[in-house]
Design an enzyme around this catalytic site. Structure first.
Site, PDB file in Angstrom:
ATOM      1  N   LYS A 125      -6.347  -4.836   3.702  1.00 57.16           N
ATOM      2  CA  LYS A 125      -7.181  -3.884   3.392  1.00 57.16           C
ATOM      3  C   LYS A 125      -8.235  -3.964   2.327  1.00 57.16           C
ATOM      4  O   LYS A 125      -7.607  -4.119   1.213  1.00 57.16           O
ATOM      5  CB  LYS A 125      -6.379  -2.617   3.210  1.00 57.16           C
ATOM      6  CG  LYS A 125      -6.904  -1.223   2.711  1.00 57.16           C
ATOM      7  CD  LYS A 125      -5.943  -0.198   2.485  1.00 57.16           C
ATOM      8  CE  LYS A 125      -6.299   0.879   1.577  1.00 57.16           C
ATOM      9  NZ  LYS A 125      -5.529   2.035   1.524  1.00 57.16           N
ATOM     10  N   LYS A 156       1.789   9.493  -6.182  1.00 56.90           N
ATOM     11  CA  LYS A 156       0.355   8.660  -6.079  1.00 56.90           C
ATOM     12  C   LYS A 156      -0.641  10.019  -6.260  1.00 56.90           C
ATOM     13  O   LYS A 156      -0.249  11.141  -6.005  1.00 56.90           O
ATOM     14  CB  LYS A 156      -0.074   8.382  -4.658  1.00 56.90           C
ATOM     15  CG  LYS A 156      -1.405   7.954  -4.237  1.00 56.90           C
ATOM     16  CD  LYS A 156      -1.133   7.734  -2.536  1.00 56.90           C
ATOM     17  CE  LYS A 156      -2.838   7.882  -1.984  1.00 56.90           C
ATOM     18  NZ  LYS A 156      -3.105   7.108  -0.832  1.00 56.90           N
ATOM     19  N   CYS A 176      -5.306   4.168  -4.004  1.00 52.21           N
ATOM     20  CA  CYS A 176      -5.521   2.801  -3.399  1.00 52.21           C
ATOM     21  C   CYS A 176      -6.933   2.210  -3.868  1.00 52.21           C
ATOM     22  O   CYS A 176      -6.827   1.049  -4.589  1.00 52.21           O
ATOM     23  CB  CYS A 176      -5.863   3.107  -1.845  1.00 52.21           C
ATOM     24  SG  CYS A 176      -4.467   4.249  -1.128  1.00 52.21           S
ATOM     25  N   ASP A 211       0.798  -1.349  -0.121  1.00 57.51           N
ATOM     26  CA  ASP A 211      -0.071  -0.022   0.026  1.00 57.51           C
ATOM     27  C   ASP A 211       0.721   1.367   0.038  1.00 57.51           C
ATOM     28  O   ASP A 211       1.917   1.532   0.875  1.00 57.51           O
ATOM     29  CB  ASP A 211      -0.970  -0.079   1.152  1.00 57.51           C
ATOM     30  CG  ASP A 211      -1.990   1.001   1.116  1.00 57.51           C
ATOM     31  OD1 ASP A 211      -1.948   1.741   0.155  1.00 57.51           O
ATOM     32  OD2 ASP A 211      -2.987   0.853   2.078  1.00 57.51           O
ATOM     33  N   ASP A 212       0.742   1.988  -0.901  1.00 62.10           N
ATOM     34  CA  ASP A 212       1.352   3.370  -1.055  1.00 62.10           C
ATOM     35  C   ASP A 212       2.944   3.180  -1.096  1.00 62.10           C
ATOM     36  O   ASP A 212       3.770   4.296  -0.597  1.00 62.10           O
ATOM     37  CB  ASP A 212       1.020   4.264   0.086  1.00 62.10           C
ATOM     38  CG  ASP A 212      -0.316   4.882  -0.187  1.00 62.10           C
ATOM     39  OD1 ASP A 212      -0.979   4.524  -1.107  1.00 62.10           O
ATOM     40  OD2 ASP A 212      -0.493   5.845   0.684  1.00 62.10           O
ATOM     41  N   ASP A 264      -0.264  -0.587  -5.052  1.00 69.81           N
ATOM     42  CA  ASP A 264      -1.325  -0.251  -5.623  1.00 69.81           C
ATOM     43  C   ASP A 264      -1.274   1.087  -6.202  1.00 69.81           C
ATOM     44  O   ASP A 264      -2.085   1.410  -6.987  1.00 69.81           O
ATOM     45  CB  ASP A 264      -2.630  -0.127  -4.437  1.00 69.81           C
ATOM     46  CG  ASP A 264      -2.376   0.891  -3.246  1.00 69.81           C
ATOM     47  OD1 ASP A 264      -1.086   1.396  -3.095  1.00 69.81           O
ATOM     48  OD2 ASP A 264      -3.073   1.158  -2.488  1.00 69.81           O
ATOM     49  N   ASN A 265      -0.082   1.910  -5.801  1.00 68.10           N
ATOM     50  CA  ASN A 265       0.004   3.237  -6.386  1.00 68.10           C
ATOM     51  C   ASN A 265       1.449   3.607  -6.272  1.00 68.10           C
ATOM     52  O   ASN A 265       2.218   3.014  -5.323  1.00 68.10           O
ATOM     53  CB  ASN A 265      -0.893   4.314  -5.886  1.00 68.10           C
ATOM     54  CG  ASN A 265      -1.230   4.272  -4.601  1.00 68.10           C
ATOM     55  OD1 ASN A 265      -2.424   4.147  -4.127  1.00 68.10           O
ATOM     56  ND2 ASN A 265      -0.273   4.475  -3.766  1.00 68.10           N
ATOM     57  N   HIS A 278     -11.242  -1.508   1.421  1.00 65.91           N
ATOM     58  CA  HIS A 278     -11.376  -0.088   0.916  1.00 65.91           C
ATOM     59  C   HIS A 278     -12.252  -0.265  -0.401  1.00 65.91           C
ATOM     60  O   HIS A 278     -12.191   0.956  -1.441  1.00 65.91           O
ATOM     61  CB  HIS A 278     -10.047   0.388   0.746  1.00 65.91           C
ATOM     62  CG  HIS A 278     -10.006   1.958   0.500  1.00 65.91           C
ATOM     63  ND1 HIS A 278      -8.896   2.524   0.222  1.00 65.91           N
ATOM     64  CD2 HIS A 278     -10.883   2.710   1.204  1.00 65.91           C
ATOM     65  CE1 HIS A 278      -9.251   3.985   0.235  1.00 65.91           C
ATOM     66  NE2 HIS A 278     -10.301   3.854   1.014  1.00 65.91           N
ATOM     67  N   HIS A 309       1.167   2.504   4.246  1.00 67.02           N
ATOM     68  CA  HIS A 309       0.200   3.548   4.337  1.00 67.02           C
ATOM     69  C   HIS A 309       0.256   4.500   5.410  1.00 67.02           C
ATOM     70  O   HIS A 309       0.704   3.711   6.497  1.00 67.02           O
ATOM     71  CB  HIS A 309      -1.394   3.080   3.872  1.00 67.02           C
ATOM     72  CG  HIS A 309      -2.117   4.129   3.255  1.00 67.02           C
ATOM     73  ND1 HIS A 309      -2.753   5.208   4.329  1.00 67.02           N
ATOM     74  CD2 HIS A 309      -2.797   4.413   2.010  1.00 67.02           C
ATOM     75  CE1 HIS A 309      -3.488   5.965   3.454  1.00 67.02           C
ATOM     76  NE2 HIS A 309      -3.579   5.546   2.501  1.00 67.02           N
ATOM     77  N   ARG A 318      -7.384  -1.258  -6.578  1.00 64.93           N
ATOM     78  CA  ARG A 318      -8.272  -2.395  -6.050  1.00 64.93           C
ATOM     79  C   ARG A 318      -9.376  -2.796  -6.703  1.00 64.93           C
ATOM     80  O   ARG A 318      -9.416  -4.050  -6.797  1.00 64.93           O
ATOM     81  CB  ARG A 318      -8.275  -2.359  -4.404  1.00 64.93           C
ATOM     82  CG  ARG A 318      -7.255  -2.070  -3.529  1.00 64.93           C
ATOM     83  CD  ARG A 318      -7.457  -1.140  -2.272  1.00 64.93           C
ATOM     84  NE  ARG A 318      -6.142  -0.846  -1.718  1.00 64.93           N
ATOM     85  CZ  ARG A 318      -5.334  -1.407  -0.925  1.00 64.93           C
ATOM     86  NH1 ARG A 318      -5.718  -2.691  -0.679  1.00 64.93           N
ATOM     87  NH2 ARG A 318      -3.922  -1.073  -0.735  1.00 64.93           N
TER      88      ARG A 318
END
Length: 692
Positions: free
Chosen positions: A142, A407, A94, A56-57, A351-352, A144, A229, A98
């Site tokens: 996660k 991001k 994010c 994540d991130d 994810d980014n 989301h 994140h 996903r």
């Protein structure tokens, strides 16, 4: 006489469909030793287990096998024996990423154009598609993609879930942020002070893999870490491993060192120059802190106390990734120990791009300009259970080395992700090899379904499912070429289109820039002025994609503050479905069938006002007329008969964001139904007239 300000007369049809649109366990600390692949019994039809690991991130260059200095021996081992993609793209944020990963659709098609919206029923998840093929489906981490009971992971095909339904929160506290679903299934119990989400995710991953193995069938697990994140957090011993190094070197030296390693690894051209420090594009926070549209500062230009604070923040970030890697090591060890290693298809990606929110100094309170300059003993609290920090745009720039921006944006730093594939039984490319063939996050659905012998449905739970957008990546597993295609991405108005080595990219409300990535992979030499024809052609391709995929609203009647007159002809073979709709769950209008009866609905400020015909619609073809007067009076007439009447508060006050949809309600629902609620039949001769 009525003054017409907007008039639509179209023969639009949805022919039998719709218009397109419990205790704690420890962590491994070192890489798992290489092991000879186990023998697969060819006499048995064995589809692979599938493990998708999502960071994540995390930036493109953070992990060791992409040039980073962070200790990631277990991820690096996957790369050493697997395949690395050097030009794989995500969807810049994010939840859109996903949505695309799980559904094989562009985020807007799946109902997740930005933040806060759940998956719609025009898509299926990987879990929903794999279950009919005999797969058991598990998720840890996660989600989301909607927090309501109808939108949860278990409502979207996963048999077991433990993790965070929302987008982000503390690593340190389980309640109320982390959830076990189904709620009556066994839940681990942690002693006070023992909970740390990354380790807990590792625990549940082992639990679910054990469950999958005992089932006797293949399984799929989506392991979506919230590392790294914000709010960043990690144990002190992991932070200490990095803090002094980052304080001594700073982000400028780290960027230079990472680029040198990337060249040595063959990830980028040997003559690639380090890009200047990235700008910090204007946002709603940095206009308050004074950093809007300014470049990140030189590390050596910062005061010593500021450098110490920022080094600590980066050390927490690195520690979060380090601990994620340890838990990936636990998962790998389990697969080897249980004989599942050889035939488990593993993917690892982010994810980014790295998160620059919101300026070089980072924040200490969500969505605020608050920044605390931590000094002295207070530095040791940063990253602990009582802190709430991000690490800022300067370190995000380093995390994305050598690419521009972060991001949110569609420059390479925002959307290029590290992506590793590992599968001893099925990966025929040379171990440790790389591919520079472009891939996109929608490619997971076709790749996995083909590898697993599963089918993609045209219909699911009574709803028509949009066709997959991605391409199978399986040819790359044998060194073969993927077909040439156009890739498009949009997020918050930031946009890009890529055709072969040409990339057109723009910030929101800014003009297109054009780059030849074969010569200029870091997007430094804008060719837009010298090649306007290519800009026009590629821009037109993006516009066509954006309209087809619901990225931009189709041209729609301007209804704000005006009476509305609607006329159309309908031929239907179902008793329910949307005839037409404009707007969504806050304001708009819709004509639809419910239990066979035509309904005219107006929504304003979230409240619904509707009139329903007295009788069911006639069989065969019939006509409808609906009116919303300036006073709020509503009428609905079928085949010219006496109208039924109702009352709304008045006209629709402001223009809704959701455009006109015919044959379905493509985005959020205006009426009393769950969108898109497609009508099986035809809608023709649509005429919407507004004015006095």
């Amino acid at each position: 006489m009525t003054k017409t300000t907007s008039q639509w007369t179209k023969g639009l049809m949805a022919a039998f469909g719709c218009i397109a649109l419990i205790g704690f366990s420890g962590c491994a600390t070192n890489a798992i030793p290489a092991e000879k692949p186990q023998t697969i019994d060819a006499s048995k039809a064995q589809h692979p287990n599938v493990l998708i690991i999502l960071a994540d991130d995390m930036g493109w260059s953070d992990i060791g096998c992409y040039g980073g200095e962070i200790s990631t021996p277990n991820i690096d081992a996957l790369a050493k024996d697997g395949l690395r993609f050097t030009q794989f793209y995500n969807s810049a944020r994010c939840c859109p990423s996903r949505a695309a990963l799980l559904t094989g659709l562009n985020p807007h098609q799946a109902g997740v154009p930005d933040m806060g919206t759940p998956l719609n029923n025009r898509c299926v998840t990987l879990a929903e598609a794999l279950k009919p093929a005999g797969y058991h489906t598990y998720m840890v981490g996660k989600w989301h993609l909607g927090e309501g009971s109808r939108d949860s992971p278990t409502a979207r095909g996963f048999e077991e879930f433990y993790g965070m339904p929302g987008g982000f929160n503390t690593y340190w506290k389980e309640d109320p942020y982390y959830t076990r679903l189904p709620a009556d299934h066994a839940k681990r119990v942690y002693k006070p002070g023992d909970f740390y989400s990354t380790n807990v995710f590792g625990d549940y991953a082992l639990d679910f893999m054990n469950q999958g193995q005992k089932s006797g069938g293949p399984w799929m697990m989506y392991l979506a870490f919230n590392a790294a994140h914000f709010p960043l957090g990690a144990p002190e011993d992991a932070i200490e491993k990095y803090e002094a190094m980052y304080r001594t070197k700073g982000w400028d030296a780290i960027r230079a060192e990472r680029l040198a390693r990337q060249k040595a690894l063959g990830l980028v051209p040997t003559d690639l120059k380090l890009t200047p420090r990235s700008v910090v594009p204007k946002n709603f926070i940095n206009v308050q802190t004074g950093w809007a549209d300014k470049d990140n500062p030189a590390w050596d230009s910062l005061p010593e106390d500021r450098r110490a604070d920022l080094a600590r923040r980066m050390a927490v970030y690195a520690a979060a990734i380090d601990i994620m890697d340890r838990n990936i090591g636990r998962v790998v060890a389990h697969l080897k120990e249980t004989g599942q290693w050889n035939n488990t298809l593993i993917f690892f990606l982010s994810d980014n791009g790295a998160c620059a929110e919101w300026d070089p100094y980072g924040f200490d309170q969500l969505d605020s300009p608050k920044n605390i300059l931590h000094t002295g003993d207070a530095l040791k609290t940063v990253g602990g259970p009582d802190s709430y920090i991000s690490y800022g745009s300067g370190w995000a720039n380093a995390s994305n080395t050598p690419w521009r921006l972060y991001k949110h944006y569609t420059q390479e730093g925002g959307i290029r992700t590290p992506m590793i594939v590992h599968w001893p039984a099925g990966l025929k490319a040379k171990s440790g090899s790389t591919t520079d063939q472009p891939g996109y996050i929608t490619d997971f659905m076709p790749t996995i379904l083909k590898a697993c012998g599963a089918s993609y449905p045209k219909e699911y739970k009574g709803s028509d499912i949009l066709p997959m957008e991605g391409e199978s990546l399986l040819p790359t597993f044998t060194g073969a070429k993927l077909p040439s295609r156009t890739l498009c991405v949009e997020h918050e108005g930031n946009r890009m289109v890529r055709e072969q080595n040409w990339k057109l990219v723009a910030l929101a409300n800014k003009p297109w820039e054009l780059y030849d990535l074969s010569k200029d992979p870091s997007e430094m030499n804008d060719l837009a002025a010298s090649d306007p024809k290519r800009v026009q052609t590629m821009g037109d391709a993006w516009e066509a994609w954006a309209e087809r995929c619901n990225v931009v609203p189709k041209s729609s009647p301007q209804i704000a503050g005006k009476p509305i007159d609607i006329r159309c002809d309908v031929t239907t073979q179902s008793s329910d479905g949307v005839i037409l709709a404009q707007g969504g769950d806050q304001r708009g209008y819709a004509l639809y069938l419910k239990a066979g009866k035509p309904v005219f609905a107006v929504r304003e400020a979230g409240k619904l006002y509707a009139v329903t015909a007295s009788d069911a619609a006639p069989k065969g073809k019939f006509s409808l007329e609906a009116h919303l007067e300036a006073s709020g009076a509503m009428t609905l007439s079928v085949n010219g008969a006496a109208p039924v009447r109702g009352t709304a508060p008045g006209v629709i006050a402001t223009q809704p964001q959701d455009g006109l949809s015919i044959g379905e309600d493509a985005q959020s629902s205006v009426g009393d139904y769950t969108g898109p609620n497609p009508l099986k039949g035809k809608v023709e001769n649509v005429k919407v007239t507004t004015g006095k």
